[in-house]
Design a protein around this motif. Structure first.
Motif, mmCIF file in Angstrom:
data_model
loop_
_atom_site.group_PDB
_atom_site.id
_atom_site.type_symbol
_atom_site.label_atom_id
_atom_site.label_comp_id
_atom_site.label_asym_id
_atom_site.label_seq_id
_atom_site.Cartn_x
_atom_site.Cartn_y
_atom_site.Cartn_z
ATOM 1 N N LEU A 266 -41.345 35.542 26.777
ATOM 2 C CA LEU A 266 -42.230 34.525 26.215
ATOM 3 C C LEU A 266 -42.840 35.062 24.931
ATOM 4 N N ALA A 267 -42.755 34.288 23.862
ATOM 5 C CA ALA A 267 -43.308 34.693 22.569
ATOM 6 C C ALA A 267 -44.559 33.880 22.269
ATOM 7 N N PHE A 268 -45.625 34.565 21.853
ATOM 8 C CA PHE A 268 -46.878 33.915 21.495
ATOM 9 C C PHE A 268 -47.180 34.172 20.017
ATOM 10 N N GLY A 269 -47.869 33.229 19.392
ATOM 11 C CA GLY A 269 -48.259 33.431 18.005
ATOM 12 C C GLY A 269 -48.707 32.142 17.358
ATOM 13 N N SER A 270 -48.693 32.156 16.028
ATOM 14 C CA SER A 270 -49.151 31.007 15.242
ATOM 15 C C SER A 270 -48.091 30.621 14.219
ATOM 16 N N PRO A 271 -46.919 30.169 14.686
ATOM 17 C CA PRO A 271 -45.877 29.793 13.720
ATOM 18 C C PRO A 271 -46.326 28.627 12.851
ATOM 19 N N PHE A 272 -46.121 28.774 11.534
ATOM 20 C CA PHE A 272 -46.531 27.739 10.572
ATOM 21 C C PHE A 272 -48.009 27.368 10.755
ATOM 22 N N GLU A 273 -48.825 28.393 11.150
ATOM 23 C CA GLU A 273 -50.273 28.253 11.360
ATOM 24 C C GLU A 273 -50.614 27.303 12.509
ATOM 25 N N LEU A 274 -49.663 27.078 13.415
ATOM 26 C CA LEU A 274 -49.931 26.315 14.632
ATOM 27 C C LEU A 274 -50.369 27.307 15.704
ATOM 28 N N SER A 275 -51.681 27.530 15.806
ATOM 29 C CA SER A 275 -52.198 28.592 16.656
ATOM 30 C C SER A 275 -51.917 28.324 18.130
ATOM 31 N N ASP A 276 -51.950 29.391 18.913
ATOM 32 C CA ASP A 276 -51.797 29.339 20.370
ATOM 33 C C ASP A 276 -50.469 28.703 20.787
ATOM 34 N N THR A 277 -49.388 29.066 20.100
ATOM 35 C CA THR A 277 -48.066 28.525 20.420
ATOM 36 C C THR A 277 -47.301 29.497 21.308
ATOM 37 N N MET A 278 -46.660 28.963 22.353
ATOM 38 C CA MET A 278 -45.831 29.770 23.250
ATOM 39 C C MET A 278 -44.421 29.205 23.268
ATOM 40 N N THR A 279 -43.426 30.088 23.186
ATOM 41 C CA THR A 279 -42.027 29.681 23.319
ATOM 42 C C THR A 279 -41.367 30.570 24.360
ATOM 43 N N MET A 280 -40.275 30.087 24.937
ATOM 44 C CA MET A 280 -39.625 30.824 26.018
ATOM 45 C C MET A 280 -38.158 31.058 25.721
ATOM 46 N N GLY A 281 -37.666 32.217 26.155
ATOM 47 C CA GLY A 281 -36.251 32.532 26.022
ATOM 48 C C GLY A 281 -35.915 33.694 26.934
ATOM 49 N N ILE A 282 -34.922 34.439 26.549
ATOM 50 C CA ILE A 282 -34.528 35.625 27.298
ATOM 51 C C ILE A 282 -34.445 36.812 26.349
ATOM 52 N N VAL A 283 -34.349 37.994 26.934
ATOM 53 C CA VAL A 283 -34.020 39.185 26.149
ATOM 54 C C VAL A 283 -32.522 39.135 25.895
ATOM 55 N N SER A 284 -32.135 38.993 24.631
ATOM 56 C CA SER A 284 -30.726 38.805 24.282
ATOM 57 C C SER A 284 -29.975 40.120 24.131
ATOM 58 N N SER A 285 -30.665 41.153 23.635
ATOM 59 C CA SER A 285 -30.025 42.447 23.419
ATOM 60 C C SER A 285 -31.106 43.496 23.223
ATOM 61 N N LEU A 286 -30.700 44.754 23.279
ATOM 62 C CA LEU A 286 -31.622 45.872 23.101
ATOM 63 C C LEU A 286 -31.083 46.826 22.039
ATOM 64 N N HIS A 287 -31.979 47.644 21.498
ATOM 65 C CA HIS A 287 -31.613 48.724 20.565
ATOM 66 C C HIS A 287 -30.929 48.207 19.297
ATOM 67 N N ARG A 288 -31.367 47.058 18.828
ATOM 68 C CA ARG A 288 -30.855 46.556 17.554
ATOM 69 C C ARG A 288 -31.519 47.305 16.405
ATOM 70 N N HIS A 289 -30.755 47.565 15.342
ATOM 71 C CA HIS A 289 -31.382 48.072 14.119
ATOM 72 C C HIS A 289 -31.288 46.995 13.049
ATOM 73 N N PHE A 290 -32.302 46.949 12.212
ATOM 74 C CA PHE A 290 -32.466 45.804 11.320
ATOM 75 C C PHE A 290 -33.183 46.263 10.066
ATOM 76 N N GLU A 291 -32.798 45.695 8.935
ATOM 77 C CA GLU A 291 -33.436 46.024 7.651
ATOM 78 C C GLU A 291 -33.928 44.750 6.994
ATOM 79 N N VAL A 292 -35.160 44.778 6.520
ATOM 80 C CA VAL A 292 -35.722 43.634 5.811
ATOM 81 C C VAL A 292 -36.192 44.115 4.447
ATOM 82 N N THR A 293 -35.745 43.447 3.390
ATOM 83 C CA THR A 293 -36.183 43.772 2.043
ATOM 84 C C THR A 293 -36.760 42.523 1.401
#
Length: 397
Positions: A83-110
């Motif tokens: 379950l993910a919580f946060g304020s997407p697009f400033e919509l506070s107190d938002t909860m979404t549901m899914g599954i753990v899709s994978s582990l140990h991913r490496h990722f780069e953001v520039t």
């Protein structure tokens, strides 16, 4: 006239006496950070940053706050509900549901002049969008298993591929920021990589971290570690891949001497390595480091100027090479690796236009769209033979 910019993100109360964890990229560059609680109260917080992990701790003047409980992220399994919580697009107190899709991913953001490298992430298909950064990813018991950090998307919106920093990493960084105000990490001075199946078979090992480069004068070099070694165990703990090796080294206190078991030329060797302290991250990176991050983000390489005397000496560059960009390291499975670019290559042109230094390469790459294929001209030298010029095709991130 200068315009004031504001940004919003999410956070997690990790201690009842007013400590809140979020992403570093949420607070980076801010001259004031305001925390708004669910009951409507707002506080101006003091920020402690750790850009290397992309985590930041905010201290607010409040007590008796409800704090989260952390789960052991090492126990998380693929397929678990998340379950993910946060304020997407400033919509506070938002909860979404899914599954753990994978582990140990490496990722780069520039982004612009900023860049973050994440060596070990939890992947989830719980919907994560801009504004979710810094919010918690929790299990079905409400325990935090990670901090939502990034998404893979060509549009900027959710496509079912989100990433979170594991809770064990969050707790490690948080505890140090609370105790010391900064994160102190162990350092060896090597560039490790994860072995592919074919590489492991070729070397005769089942798993480990392959050492691509050893820095001269580093703790690893002083202990006798060599490029080409495969680290099997570190401080009596098994090393499965690059991420596990980096984590074990980072969490070892500087000044500690530990046994490191390596596989070299068909034999196991045990080296006693005195761990050093990793250089501190700077809030504002030097220009050269910024350009190196840009190149790493588009091509998957670490670079340096061919005019740098130390780099020239290390790679024994011929005197006819007076300018260009030296490839210091190539990341596995990167566009550069797929194209055949190697450490020690000197990039002298991109799409036929001369490249004199890291700034020029960065500018040229910035002008290319994601997915573009570019022609990279390199000079390559061998120890006992003449140099050669190659033209390689690289498809950019």
């Amino acid at each position: 006239f200068p315009q004031r910019a504001t940004a919003a993100g999410s956070g997690v109360i990790v201690r009842s006496d007013g400590y809140v964890i979020t992403n570093d990229h949420v607070v980076a560059g801010a001259d004031k950070v305001t925390v708004q609680l669910m009951d409507g109260r707002t506080f101006v917080g003091k920020v402690y940053r750790d850009p290397r992990s992309d985590l930041a701790l905010i201290k607010i003047n409040a007590d008796n706050l409800p704090a989260v409980q952390f789960a052991n992220s090492d126990d998380v399994k693929v397929g678990e509900l998340a379950l993910a919580f946060g304020s997407p697009f400033e919509l506070s107190d938002t909860m979404t549901m899914g599954i753990v899709s994978s582990l140990h991913r490496h990722f780069e953001v520039t982004e612009g002049t900023n860049g973050y490298y994440y060596p070990d992430l939890i992947q989830t298909d719980a919907s994560i969008n801009p504004g979710n950064s810094g919010g918690p990813l929790v299990d079905i018991y409400g325990r935090v298993i990670g901090i939502n950090t990034a998404i893979e998307s060509q549009t900027g919106g959710n496509v079912g591929i989100g990433f979170a920093i594991p809770s064990n990493t969050v707790r490690y960084v948080m505890d140090q920021l609370i105790a010391k105000g900064r994160v102190v990490r162990g350092y060896l001075g090597v560039v490790p990589s994860t072995l592919s199946y074919d590489q492991a078979q070729m070397l005769g090992v089942k798993q480990g971290a392959f050492i691509q480069m050893v820095e001269d004068g580093s703790p690893a070099a002083k202990a006798g570690m060599q490029a080409g070694d495969v680290v099997i165990r570190f401080n009596n703990q098994p090393v499965t891949d690059e991420a596990s090796f980096r984590d074990l080294v980072a969490r070892t206190a500087p000044g500690t001497t530990v046994p490191v078991e390596v596989y070299r030329d068909g034999h196991d060797l045990t080296l006693n390595v005195t761990v050093g302290e990793a250089p501190s991250d700077k809030t504002e990176q030097p220009q050269q480091q910024q350009e190196m991050r840009k190149a790493r983000g588009r091509m998957g390489i670490e670079i340096g100027d061919a005019s740098d005397p130390d780099i020239r000496k290390k790679f024994q560059l011929n005197s006819d090479v007076k300018s260009g960009v030296v490839v210091l390291n190539v990341y596995p499975n990167s566009p550069a690796a797929d194209a055949g670019i190697q450490p020690g290559d000197v990039i002298i042109a991109l799409n036929g236009k001369p490249i004199k230094d890291a700034q020029a390469l960065s500018d040229a790459l910035a002008a290319e769209p994601s997915g573009a294929t570019v022609r990279v001209t390199v000079r390559r030298f061998s120890a006992n033979g003449p140099g050669e010029t190659l033209v390689l095709f690289v498809t950019l991130y």
